[in-house]
Design a protein around this motif. Structure first.
Motif, PDB file in Angstrom:
ATOM      1  N   PRO A   1     -18.050  12.041   2.000  1.00 30.83           N
ATOM      2  CA  PRO A   1     -18.890  10.864   2.277  1.00 30.83           C
ATOM      3  C   PRO A   1     -19.461  10.856   3.696  1.00 30.83           C
ATOM      4  O   PRO A   1     -20.512  10.265   3.941  1.00 30.83           O
ATOM      5  CB  PRO A   1     -17.925   9.687   2.066  1.00 30.83           C
ATOM      6  CG  PRO A   1     -16.874  10.225   1.147  1.00 30.83           C
ATOM      7  CD  PRO A   1     -16.720  11.661   1.512  1.00 30.83           C
ATOM      8  N   ALA A   2     -18.760  11.550   4.627  1.00 30.14           N
ATOM      9  CA  ALA A   2     -19.246  11.573   6.014  1.00 30.14           C
ATOM     10  C   ALA A   2     -20.534  12.377   6.142  1.00 30.14           C
ATOM     11  O   ALA A   2     -21.189  12.343   7.178  1.00 30.14           O
ATOM     12  CB  ALA A   2     -18.170  12.160   6.933  1.00 30.14           C
ATOM     13  N   LEU A   3     -20.906  13.130   5.087  1.00 29.09           N
ATOM     14  CA  LEU A   3     -22.119  13.949   5.157  1.00 29.09           C
ATOM     15  C   LEU A   3     -23.376  13.138   4.841  1.00 29.09           C
ATOM     16  O   LEU A   3     -24.490  13.619   5.031  1.00 29.09           O
ATOM     17  CB  LEU A   3     -22.028  15.119   4.172  1.00 29.09           C
ATOM     18  CG  LEU A   3     -20.861  16.085   4.387  1.00 29.09           C
ATOM     19  CD1 LEU A   3     -20.853  17.157   3.316  1.00 29.09           C
ATOM     20  CD2 LEU A   3     -20.958  16.734   5.758  1.00 29.09           C
ATOM     21  N   ARG A   4     -23.176  11.931   4.331  1.00 32.09           N
ATOM     22  CA  ARG A   4     -24.349  11.135   3.924  1.00 32.09           C
ATOM     23  C   ARG A   4     -25.294  10.939   5.106  1.00 32.09           C
ATOM     24  O   ARG A   4     -24.868  10.648   6.215  1.00 32.09           O
ATOM     25  CB  ARG A   4     -23.900   9.774   3.383  1.00 32.09           C
ATOM     26  CG  ARG A   4     -25.058   8.875   2.972  1.00 32.09           C
ATOM     27  CD  ARG A   4     -24.590   7.721   2.120  1.00 32.09           C
ATOM     28  NE  ARG A   4     -24.194   8.132   0.776  1.00 32.09           N
ATOM     29  CZ  ARG A   4     -25.046   8.409  -0.210  1.00 32.09           C
ATOM     30  NH1 ARG A   4     -26.341   8.329  -0.002  1.00 32.09           N
ATOM     31  NH2 ARG A   4     -24.611   8.770  -1.389  1.00 32.09           N
ATOM     32  N   GLY A   5     -26.546  11.159   4.842  1.00 33.65           N
ATOM     33  CA  GLY A   5     -27.556  10.925   5.870  1.00 33.65           C
ATOM     34  C   GLY A   5     -27.817  12.127   6.760  1.00 33.65           C
ATOM     35  O   GLY A   5     -28.769  12.135   7.526  1.00 33.65           O
ATOM     36  N   ALA A   6     -26.960  13.181   6.659  1.00 32.02           N
ATOM     37  CA  ALA A   6     -27.161  14.342   7.536  1.00 32.02           C
ATOM     38  C   ALA A   6     -28.251  15.264   6.997  1.00 32.02           C
ATOM     39  O   ALA A   6     -28.797  16.080   7.734  1.00 32.02           O
ATOM     40  CB  ALA A   6     -25.857  15.112   7.703  1.00 32.02           C
ATOM     41  N   GLY A   7     -28.561  15.168   5.696  1.00 36.93           N
ATOM     42  CA  GLY A   7     -29.691  15.913   5.134  1.00 36.93           C
ATOM     43  C   GLY A   7     -29.560  17.407   5.255  1.00 36.93           C
ATOM     44  O   GLY A   7     -30.465  18.084   5.755  1.00 36.93           O
ATOM     45  N   GLY A   8     -28.462  17.978   4.801  1.00 37.24           N
ATOM     46  CA  GLY A   8     -28.259  19.415   4.937  1.00 37.24           C
ATOM     47  C   GLY A   8     -28.399  20.167   3.625  1.00 37.24           C
ATOM     48  O   GLY A   8     -28.876  19.630   2.624  1.00 37.24           O
ATOM     49  N   VAL A   9     -27.963  21.427   3.664  1.00 34.06           N
ATOM     50  CA  VAL A   9     -27.990  22.283   2.477  1.00 34.06           C
ATOM     51  C   VAL A   9     -26.574  22.779   2.231  1.00 34.06           C
ATOM     52  O   VAL A   9     -25.925  23.285   3.152  1.00 34.06           O
ATOM     53  CB  VAL A   9     -28.912  23.505   2.687  1.00 34.06           C
ATOM     54  CG1 VAL A   9     -28.904  24.392   1.448  1.00 34.06           C
ATOM     55  CG2 VAL A   9     -30.323  23.066   3.021  1.00 34.06           C
ATOM     56  N   VAL A  10     -26.088  22.627   1.001  1.00 32.87           N
ATOM     57  CA  VAL A  10     -24.787  23.200   0.662  1.00 32.87           C
ATOM     58  C   VAL A  10     -25.028  24.470  -0.148  1.00 32.87           C
ATOM     59  O   VAL A  10     -25.820  24.482  -1.084  1.00 32.87           O
ATOM     60  CB  VAL A  10     -23.886  22.182  -0.087  1.00 32.87           C
ATOM     61  CG1 VAL A  10     -24.544  21.627  -1.334  1.00 32.87           C
ATOM     62  CG2 VAL A  10     -22.545  22.808  -0.445  1.00 32.87           C
ATOM     63  N   ILE A  11     -24.345  25.541   0.276  1.00 40.34           N
ATOM     64  CA  ILE A  11     -24.480  26.834  -0.411  1.00 40.34           C
ATOM     65  C   ILE A  11     -23.104  27.213  -0.926  1.00 40.34           C
ATOM     66  O   ILE A  11     -22.137  27.230  -0.161  1.00 40.34           O
ATOM     67  CB  ILE A  11     -24.965  27.929   0.564  1.00 40.34           C
ATOM     68  CG1 ILE A  11     -26.313  27.541   1.164  1.00 40.34           C
ATOM     69  CG2 ILE A  11     -25.058  29.278  -0.146  1.00 40.34           C
ATOM     70  CD1 ILE A  11     -26.802  28.498   2.241  1.00 40.34           C
ATOM     71  N   THR A  12     -23.011  27.514  -2.202  1.00 38.22           N
ATOM     72  CA  THR A  12     -21.715  27.921  -2.728  1.00 38.22           C
ATOM     73  C   THR A  12     -21.799  29.308  -3.339  1.00 38.22           C
ATOM     74  O   THR A  12     -22.848  29.725  -3.822  1.00 38.22           O
ATOM     75  CB  THR A  12     -21.180  26.915  -3.767  1.00 38.22           C
ATOM     76  OG1 THR A  12     -19.882  27.319  -4.159  1.00 38.22           O
ATOM     77  CG2 THR A  12     -22.059  26.856  -4.997  1.00 38.22           C
TER      78      THR A  12
ATOM     79  N   ILE B   1     -21.217  16.582  -2.841  1.00 37.48           N
ATOM     80  CA  ILE B   1     -22.018  16.707  -1.616  1.00 37.48           C
ATOM     81  C   ILE B   1     -23.486  16.433  -1.930  1.00 37.48           C
ATOM     82  O   ILE B   1     -24.196  15.800  -1.147  1.00 37.48           O
ATOM     83  CB  ILE B   1     -21.805  18.106  -0.992  1.00 37.48           C
ATOM     84  CG1 ILE B   1     -20.343  18.250  -0.545  1.00 37.48           C
ATOM     85  CG2 ILE B   1     -22.743  18.329   0.187  1.00 37.48           C
ATOM     86  CD1 ILE B   1     -19.961  19.627  -0.044  1.00 37.48           C
ATOM     87  N   GLN B   2     -23.931  16.870  -3.106  1.00 38.51           N
ATOM     88  CA  GLN B   2     -25.318  16.592  -3.500  1.00 38.51           C
ATOM     89  C   GLN B   2     -25.548  15.080  -3.580  1.00 38.51           C
ATOM     90  O   GLN B   2     -26.613  14.580  -3.213  1.00 38.51           O
ATOM     91  CB  GLN B   2     -25.618  17.248  -4.849  1.00 38.51           C
ATOM     92  CG  GLN B   2     -27.102  17.209  -5.215  1.00 38.51           C
ATOM     93  CD  GLN B   2     -27.361  17.828  -6.579  1.00 38.51           C
ATOM     94  OE1 GLN B   2     -26.590  17.628  -7.519  1.00 38.51           O
ATOM     95  NE2 GLN B   2     -28.431  18.595  -6.691  1.00 38.51           N
ATOM     96  N   GLU B   3     -24.524  14.360  -4.028  1.00 35.37           N
ATOM     97  CA  GLU B   3     -24.655  12.895  -4.123  1.00 35.37           C
ATOM     98  C   GLU B   3     -24.861  12.251  -2.752  1.00 35.37           C
ATOM     99  O   GLU B   3     -25.300  11.118  -2.646  1.00 35.37           O
ATOM    100  CB  GLU B   3     -23.398  12.302  -4.786  1.00 35.37           C
ATOM    101  CG  GLU B   3     -23.345  12.548  -6.279  1.00 35.37           C
ATOM    102  CD  GLU B   3     -21.952  12.322  -6.862  1.00 35.37           C
ATOM    103  OE1 GLU B   3     -21.758  12.680  -8.027  1.00 35.37           O
ATOM    104  OE2 GLU B   3     -21.063  11.820  -6.133  1.00 35.37           O
ATOM    105  N   GLN B   4     -24.506  12.993  -1.691  1.00 36.22           N
ATOM    106  CA  GLN B   4     -24.714  12.463  -0.332  1.00 36.22           C
ATOM    107  C   GLN B   4     -26.115  12.799   0.176  1.00 36.22           C
ATOM    108  O   GLN B   4     -26.407  12.658   1.356  1.00 36.22           O
ATOM    109  CB  GLN B   4     -23.673  13.040   0.647  1.00 36.22           C
ATOM    110  CG  GLN B   4     -22.241  13.028   0.170  1.00 36.22           C
ATOM    111  CD  GLN B   4     -21.780  11.665  -0.329  1.00 36.22           C
ATOM    112  OE1 GLN B   4     -22.102  10.642   0.269  1.00 36.22           O
ATOM    113  NE2 GLN B   4     -21.057  11.648  -1.452  1.00 36.22           N
TER     114      GLN B   4
END
Ligand code: SF4
Ligand code: SF4
Length: 658
Positions: A104-115, A127-130
């Motif tokens: 939840p702390a990632l909300r608003g940071a607008g990043g990219v998650v790579i798995t 994380i996508q939900e954030q």
């Protein structure tokens, strides 16, 4: 006095787990805060199956994470093999549970998650939900792994979900691009593996155990895979002037003429062998390697040598400085590749470096420019100030830890001194301590090692006891430092004053177990007054301990009553030793059930750090050694093991018997 404090909840209930996660999230939220700010680089989060240190950090996810950080992106790297929170090479490295708690702390940071693995899909979704974008880095043919029984079929279902969520699927081999397209990927990009940034110079002298000949061939890498074709090595033995050196871990191999196995080496050492060779080998065969782009090809390239591979390694066919040959053609192909005049240049190396691959990936995501301008060492401090601050443990944010939060209980045996003079007549370790220096050698390293243990496996529930902890200012400082992010119980005689512990955090993490030594106080009232003074200064005093030394036996009930009237819980400890020709405790060992052979969780949930920093399974002198607080660290047991002692003398430890 040796005392092991009151029990912790070894298996926290659901509420405790929630509380633990909240604490972890709090710890991580601070370093993540800058991700919410307008930092120029788009934040990236990599979810991986490789630990940060695996194979010297040369694996694709780690190498890309480093390259992203060097390009100016705030990077969080999360794997199943890392623990706690740490900053490595400019990346915030953490574990799965912490990441899940902190999502939840990632909300608003607008990043990219790579798995890189399908089984991260639920966390990717979270994380996508954030508001984060999703990319899937496809590095293996998972169909082949499921067919071979190496992966459950559920992984393929999760992979389909992941491909549907991802806006981009990056693939390390052409066949994987075809596979991603078959799975319905919205967009694909072929991004090969990479290698070092700069060429390796050929050393003046090869490593002393390298096999020398007119032509020196090298294989450096994994030797256990079913794709390794041993028959190719055997064929090379027929070429008289060819000397082959193999770097890699193995348990037993048959001796082969003109082939030398030198075992596993660090990456830097392995590259000395590679750079001393004339030709590099990729002796792989079979269907699994049709989608594998071998990382060792890039190491060979950086060492300025050609690679010989089989046609099964499809990603290498037609690539620069590669000869492909069927197994029966290898002796000639290896000799011919070693003689080639054209050699990889520095430009060839840089074009295939991990930084180039990271750039291809951020280009495909359209975020390259956001990170432009960072230095090669990773993010400059002004771009990610908390990350830089985190590198200094004393700057890490404080974390309030309850007993239920603690994930590993540790007893730490320090210092060897006590300010009680003369020593208490019943002190059971004064003679042993007298032969020791006040503090162990490498004191700073041991403190840092325990601190690291707290980040990787903690929070800890640390119990400090041996001599008197407050008799050494360095120990007082260490307790304050460790108490910022761990629970610490200190066994003390209370012969100190509040200013001595002024630097300790007042979060409730540090608590005292106070020993009442009647000869030092004169009255219970003086002892209680000192407790009140310490508590008024913000440090909790827990149980009061009295040793049942025979000359005190008659007065103990009165002391106990007086303390209990003052609201203090009293525990009377047995006296261990001899008095007037008699051994105490009188019934020691009698009637107790033997622990020999019974499974015990000591070493799983509990660790004993001896005075010299040796980490043992429990406090018994001959207990299994699990490592050292300094250096390579501690290897915890993964399941309960049989006890090797007939008697476990400390009742506090019996809870670990299963
Ligand atoms: S001599 Fe010091 S360490 Fe030993 S029992 Fe007394 S106070 Fe504790
Ligand atoms: S039962 Fe006691 S002595 Fe045996 S391994 Fe466990 S803690 Fe150590």
């Amino acid at each position: 006095m040796r005392h092991i404090p009151t029990p912790i909840v070894t298996y926290p209930d659901r509420g405790a787990v929630v509380a633990a996660r909240a604490a972890i999230e709090g710890a991580l939220a601070s370093p993540l805060a800058p991700l919410r700010s307008a930092a120029p680089g788009v934040p990236m989060c990599i979810l991986s199956g490789c630990g940060w240190q695996d194979t010297g950090g040369a694996q694709r996810p780690v190498a890309l994470a480093r390259a992203f950080a060097a390009a100016g992106h705030p990077v969080i790297y999360c794997s199943k093999l890392d623990h706690g929170v740490a900053v490595r090479d400019g990346c915030l490295v953490t574990d799965r549970m912490t990441m899940a708690a902190a999502a939840p702390a990632l909300r608003g940071a607008g990043g990219v998650v790579i798995t890189t693995l399908p089984d991260w899909t639920p966390l990717v979704q979270r994380i996508q939900e954030q508001g984060w974008r999703v990319a899937y880095d496809l590095i293996d043919d998972w169909d082949g792994f499921v067919a071979g029984g190496d992966l459950g079929s559920a992984a393929l279902r999760q992979e389909r979900e992941l491909v549907a969520m991802a806006e981009l699927v990056t693939c390390s081999a052409p066949r994987l691009v075809e596979r991603a397209q078959r799975l319905g990927a919205k967009r694909t990009a072929l991004i090969y593996n990479g290698g070092p940034e700069d060429p390796f110079e050929r050393p003046e002298c090869p490593p002393c155990d390298m096999l020398l000949g007119s032509t020196q061939a090298i294989y450096s890498g994994y030797l256990y895979g079913s794709w390794f074709d041993w028959s190719i090595l055997w064929r090379l033995t027929g070429r008289r002037r060819l000397a082959t050196t193999v770097v890699g871990r193995y348990s037993r191999v048959d001796a082969l003429p003109r082939v030398r196995f030198v075992g596993e080496r660090s990456y830097a050492d392995a590259m000395r062998y590679v750079a001393s060779a004339d030709v590099g080998l990729v002796p792989f065969a079979g269907s699994l390697c049709r989608s594998v782009d071998p990382i060792k090809y890039y190491d060979y390239l950086a060492a300025g040598i050609w690679t010989v591979a089989t046609p099964d390694v499809k990603p290498l066919i037609g690539r620069p400085f590669v000869v492909t040959a069927r197994p029966d053609e290898w002796p000639d192909a290896v000799a011919s590749a070693a003689r080639r005049k054209a050699r990889p240049t520095a430009d060839d190396v840089r074009a295939n470096a991990w930084s180039a691959r990271a750039r291809q990936m951020t280009d495909a995501l359209g975020i390259s420019e956001s990170g432009a301008g960072a230095g090669a060492e990773g993010l400059p401090p002004e771009r990610w100030p908390h990350a830089a601050a985190l590198a200094a443990p004393e700057a890490w944010p404080e974390r309030q830890v309850s007993e239920a939060d603690a994930r590993l209980r540790v007893t730490w045996e320090v210092p060897a001194t006590c300010q009680m003079a003369p020593a208490c007549p019943y002190c059971n370790n004064a003679a042993g301590r007298a032969a020791l220096p006040a503090l162990p050698e490498n004191w700073g390293g041991i403190v840092a090692g325990i601190e690291q243990l707290g980040e990787e496996r903690g929070p800890l529930y640390l119990s400090v006891c041996y001599g008197e902890p407050t008799s050494q200012p360095d120990v007082i400082r260490a307790i304050g430092r460790l108490g910022r992010r761990n629970k610490v119980d200190v066994s003390t005689n209370l012969l100190f004053r509040p200013p001595d512990i002024a630097e300790w955090p007042r979060s409730g993490n540090i608590r005292l177990a106070t020993s009442f030594h009647p000869h030092a106080w004169g009255s219970v009232g003086a002892f209680v007054a000192r407790r009140r003074e310490i508590e008024a200064a913000g440090i909790e005093c827990g149980v009061a301990l009295i040793v049942a030394w025979p000359p005190y036996a008659e007065r103990i009930p009165g002391w106990r009553a007086e303390m209990e009237a003052a609201g203090i819980t009293v525990e009377v400890l047995p006296f261990w030793g001899r008095w007037r020709g008699k051994s105490y405790p009188e019934a020691a060992g009698e009637g107790e059930e033997s622990c020999l052979g019974r499974p015990c969780r000591a070493g799983v949930d509990y660790l004993f750090v001896a005075f010299d920093g040796t980490a043992r399974r429990c406090y018994l002198p001959d207990a299994e050694v699990l490592g050292h607080a300094i250096g390579a660290g501690v290897r915890m047991l993964d399941k309960p093991q049989p006890c090797v002692s007939r008697i476990c003398p400390c009742p506090d430890m019996w809870r670990y018997l299963v």
